[in-house]
Write a protein that holds these residues in place. Structure first.
Motif, PDB file in Angstrom:
ATOM      1  N   GLN A  47       0.856  -1.190   0.000  1.00  0.00           N
ATOM      2  CA  GLN A  47       0.000   0.000   0.000  1.00  0.00           C
ATOM      3  C   GLN A  47       0.892   1.240   0.000  1.00  0.00           C
ATOM      4  O   GLN A  47       1.834   1.326   0.793  1.00  0.00           O
ATOM      5  CB  GLN A  47      -0.895   0.008   1.239  1.00  0.00           C
ATOM      6  CG  GLN A  47      -1.963  -1.075   1.182  1.00  0.00           C
ATOM      7  CD  GLN A  47      -2.888  -1.037   2.392  1.00  0.00           C
ATOM      8  OE1 GLN A  47      -2.478  -0.715   3.503  1.00  0.00           O
ATOM      9  NE2 GLN A  47      -4.138  -1.392   2.180  1.00  0.00           N
ATOM     10  N   ASP A 102      -8.755  -4.729   8.924  1.00  0.00           N
ATOM     11  CA  ASP A 102      -7.468  -5.252   8.447  1.00  0.00           C
ATOM     12  C   ASP A 102      -7.650  -6.507   7.600  1.00  0.00           C
ATOM     13  O   ASP A 102      -6.763  -6.897   6.853  1.00  0.00           O
ATOM     14  CB  ASP A 102      -6.587  -5.678   9.642  1.00  0.00           C
ATOM     15  CG  ASP A 102      -5.879  -4.504  10.288  1.00  0.00           C
ATOM     16  OD1 ASP A 102      -5.789  -3.449   9.664  1.00  0.00           O
ATOM     17  OD2 ASP A 102      -5.389  -4.678  11.430  1.00  0.00           O
ATOM     18  N   TYR A 105      -7.317  -6.985   3.405  1.00  0.00           N
ATOM     19  CA  TYR A 105      -5.945  -6.780   2.929  1.00  0.00           C
ATOM     20  C   TYR A 105      -5.028  -7.931   3.394  1.00  0.00           C
ATOM     21  O   TYR A 105      -4.247  -8.501   2.615  1.00  0.00           O
ATOM     22  CB  TYR A 105      -5.486  -5.426   3.473  1.00  0.00           C
ATOM     23  CG  TYR A 105      -4.030  -5.067   3.432  1.00  0.00           C
ATOM     24  CD1 TYR A 105      -3.319  -5.063   2.247  1.00  0.00           C
ATOM     25  CD2 TYR A 105      -3.371  -4.654   4.595  1.00  0.00           C
ATOM     26  CE1 TYR A 105      -1.977  -4.686   2.226  1.00  0.00           C
ATOM     27  CE2 TYR A 105      -2.038  -4.275   4.581  1.00  0.00           C
ATOM     28  CZ  TYR A 105      -1.346  -4.294   3.395  1.00  0.00           C
ATOM     29  OH  TYR A 105      -0.030  -3.928   3.378  1.00  0.00           O
ATOM     30  N   GLN A 108      -5.903 -11.238   1.575  1.00  0.00           N
ATOM     31  CA  GLN A 108      -5.392 -11.226   0.197  1.00  0.00           C
ATOM     32  C   GLN A 108      -3.892 -11.516   0.174  1.00  0.00           C
ATOM     33  O   GLN A 108      -3.414 -12.314  -0.630  1.00  0.00           O
ATOM     34  CB  GLN A 108      -5.608  -9.849  -0.429  1.00  0.00           C
ATOM     35  CG  GLN A 108      -6.981  -9.617  -0.965  1.00  0.00           C
ATOM     36  CD  GLN A 108      -7.098  -8.223  -1.587  1.00  0.00           C
ATOM     37  OE1 GLN A 108      -6.432  -7.287  -1.151  1.00  0.00           O
ATOM     38  NE2 GLN A 108      -7.930  -8.104  -2.577  1.00  0.00           N
TER      39      GLN A 108
END
Ligand code: PNS
Length: 168
Positions: A47, A102, A105, A108
């Protein structure tokens, strides 16, 4: 039960800009079931983030925070986490899971990492409730706006944040 042939190590990857009490909590929890933790600072965060400390400075802070415990190693890595893990022959990734937000993300990343390297597992640990709202980016913001961050980072980290912000 027979003793393990090799020490069980875990990689705890992240940006650590800077290391917070929440990160420290996850490392110490990991040491309850692992022999050592490699705190791995990534040059490539998934990110996009505006950083405060250089990777070298982040590493130094981590080393100072865990100065008293030789089971904890701080290293920087470039490229894919799974490649770094393979080189170190470590098949366990540890991540802190603070809240439902959280989850997507983290889920994944865990599945992508396992797809890239079958055999690697991600273990999620819940931090102490005191740190469940804590993030390095919030700490940076609170510090920049003059708030008290002493409960959220080690004294050495607090000192360096204030110094860095003073330079800006
Ligand atoms: O603390 P962060 O910023 O949430 O940590 C994210 C990190 C560093 C663990 C993630 O961005 C990462 O693993 N980066 C290394 C590059 C990589 O392997 N990317 C693919 C992730 S599935």
């Amino acid at each position: 039960m027979s003793p393990r042939a090799r020490p069980q190590l875990a990689i705890y990857p992240g940006s650590f800009d800077p290391i917070t009490r929440g990160h420290e909590d996850i490392v110490r929890r990991t040491l309850r079931f692992c022999d050592g933790v490699v705190v791995a600072v990534s040059h490539h965060a998934t990110q996009l983030k505006h950083g405060l400390f250089s990777v070298g400075e982040r590493l130094e802070l981590i080393q100072q925070v865990f100065d008293d415990d030789e089971r904890i190693e701080a290293v920087a890595f470039s490229g894919l986490l799974v490649d770094f893990a393979r080189k170190r022959e470590i098949n366990l990734i540890v991540r802190g899971l603070r809240a439902v937000s959280d989850f997507e993300y983290e889920f994944q990343m865990a599945l992508m990492n396992r797809d890239l390297q079958p055999g690697i597992e991600t273990l999620f640990l819940a931090p102490d409730a005191r740190y469940s709202f804590l993030s390095a980016s919030l700490v940076r913001e609170v510090a920049a706006l003059g708030g008290d961050i002493s409960a959220f980072v080690a004294p050495v980290v607090q000192k360096q944040i204030l110094q860095k912000l003073g330079e800006q």
